[in-house]
Design a protein around this motif. Sequence first.
Motif, PDB file in Angstrom:
ATOM      1  N   VAL A  19       0.847  -1.191   0.000  1.00  0.00           N
ATOM      2  CA  VAL A  19       0.000   0.000   0.000  1.00  0.00           C
ATOM      3  C   VAL A  19       0.882   1.240   0.000  1.00  0.00           C
ATOM      4  O   VAL A  19       0.690   2.155  -0.796  1.00  0.00           O
ATOM      5  N   GLN A  20       1.866   1.268   0.909  1.00  0.00           N
ATOM      6  CA  GLN A  20       2.788   2.398   0.972  1.00  0.00           C
ATOM      7  C   GLN A  20       4.048   1.993   1.718  1.00  0.00           C
ATOM      8  O   GLN A  20       4.015   1.128   2.583  1.00  0.00           O
ATOM      9  N   TRP A  21       5.159   2.626   1.342  1.00  0.00           N
ATOM     10  CA  TRP A  21       6.410   2.446   2.063  1.00  0.00           C
ATOM     11  C   TRP A  21       6.473   3.459   3.180  1.00  0.00           C
ATOM     12  O   TRP A  21       6.121   4.630   2.983  1.00  0.00           O
ATOM     13  N   CYS A  36       6.585  -0.826   5.922  1.00  0.00           N
ATOM     14  CA  CYS A  36       5.575  -0.626   4.893  1.00  0.00           C
ATOM     15  C   CYS A  36       4.218  -1.093   5.405  1.00  0.00           C
ATOM     16  O   CYS A  36       4.114  -1.764   6.422  1.00  0.00           O
ATOM     17  N   SER A  61       6.805  -1.570  -5.506  1.00  0.00           N
ATOM     18  CA  SER A  61       6.226  -0.233  -5.428  1.00  0.00           C
ATOM     19  C   SER A  61       4.792  -0.360  -4.949  1.00  0.00           C
ATOM     20  O   SER A  61       4.195  -1.434  -5.049  1.00  0.00           O
ATOM     21  N   PRO A  62       4.220   0.752  -4.450  1.00  0.00           N
ATOM     22  CA  PRO A  62       2.808   0.681  -4.067  1.00  0.00           C
ATOM     23  C   PRO A  62       1.971   0.144  -5.226  1.00  0.00           C
ATOM     24  O   PRO A  62       2.154   0.534  -6.372  1.00  0.00           O
TER      25      PRO A  62
END
Length: 97
Positions: A19-21, A36, A61-62
């Motif tokens: 989803v996100q770093w 993450c 990556s997301p």
Amino acid sequence: MYVFELPEIGEGVVEGEIVQWLADVGEFVDVDQPLCEVMTDKANVEISSPKAGVVKALHGSPGDIVAVHTPLVDIDTASGAADAKPAPKKSKAPAPK
């Protein structure tokens, strides 16, 4: 170099979507610092670092789907990495009064 693989997040979960770093390449991370956020078919989970050191690579990556037991993050745990300065904290907006 320590290669941290996506751990088993729950019973029957075989993959997760990044989803996100929460950490960046070159940033020093402590043990248990969130790296993450991963979404599975059951829940969103923050994945924390099992080791302290400098993040050398983020695998994905997301939006990417990562299988359990495949590389997620490379962490340099060498003695020199432990002396690295932490990355600046991401600023949060002040709380309203």
